[in-house]
Design a protein around this motif. Structure first.
Motif, short mmCIF file in Angstrom:
data_model
loop_
_atom_site.label_atom_id
_atom_site.label_comp_id
_atom_site.label_asym_id
_atom_site.label_seq_id
_atom_site.Cartn_x
_atom_site.Cartn_y
_atom_site.Cartn_z
N LEU A 13 -4.55 3.80 4.59
CA LEU A 13 -4.20 2.83 3.54
C LEU A 13 -2.77 3.01 3.06
N PHE A 48 -12.12 -1.70 7.31
CA PHE A 48 -11.46 -2.30 6.15
C PHE A 48 -11.62 -3.81 6.02
N GLU A 53 -8.42 -8.56 3.46
CA GLU A 53 -9.18 -7.51 2.77
C GLU A 53 -8.44 -6.17 2.82
N ARG A 57 -7.14 -4.04 -0.41
CA ARG A 57 -7.44 -2.61 -0.60
C ARG A 57 -6.16 -1.83 -0.87
#
Length: 199
Positions: A13, A48, A53, A57
């Motif tokens: 991420l 994910f 999306e 995140r």
């Protein structure tokens, strides 16, 4: 039986966040996301979701980190006005102006997507509302400490500080000289938080 994931979600991420931050949402391709994450399309989407999306995140993680940092700054400041001034000056936090040119992921995202993406618009509004609430509490504390006039509206002052900081952020994206940018930020802080203006 499903195999356990062989990657660090937080690390992925962070890499994805930096890609979106540097290139923007539209400027980031699936190939870019696969390259920076080290994952194939199937693994990336299974973990994910789709690009949107994954972006949300990454954005939520960024906003949460910014919120934690601001709260820590306010709580640890000897005087609340110091944290408020630091907030306005945050976009010019380095000598070479690199962070100013990069801007703020939330501000960049708001400019790029909010008018066409209601989910992003709602996320941005909530983030800015949360920031305003923290700043308003700090303004109220600064009033108690005698550094901000008692007549000032904490919420109104907080919104003005946020608008000032975001204005500095946008100017930084233009490549404005960092010294000029810092002088602008200090001028805004001085006008919005006049020193020794209790009463």
């Amino acid at each position: 039986m499903a195999r356990p994931r062989q990657f660090d979600e937080d690390e992925v991420l962070r890499a994805v966040r930096d890609q979106f931050w540097d290139a923007g949402y539209a400027g980031t391709s699936l190939q870019d996301l696969m390259r920076v994450s080290g994952l194939g399309k199937g693994s990336l989407y299974a973990a994910f979701g789709d690009k949107h999306e994954l972006f949300l995140r990454a954005l939520r993680g960024y906003v949460a980190a910014i919120d934690r940092g601001l709260r820590r700054s306010v709580e640890s400041a000897p005087r609340a006005v110091d944290a408020l001034r630091a907030f306005v000056l945050a976009p010019v936090g380095d000598d070479d102006g690199a962070s100013a040119r990069r801007g703020c992921l939330l501000a960049n995202t708001t400019a790029e997507l909010a008018s066409a993406d209601p989910v992003v618009a709602a996320a941005a509004r909530k983030a800015y509302d949360d920031t305003t609430a923290v700043l308003a509490q700090a303004v109220a504390r600064a009033q108690d400490e005698g550094d901000v006039p008692a007549s000032a509206d904490p919420v109104g002052t907080a919104r003005a500080l946020l608008a000032a900081q975001q204005g500095v952020t946008y100017l930084g994206r233009t490549g404005m000289d960092v010294r000029t940018l810092e002088a602008t930020a200090r001028s805004l802080a001085d006008q919005l938080l006049p020193a020794g203006a209790a009463g």
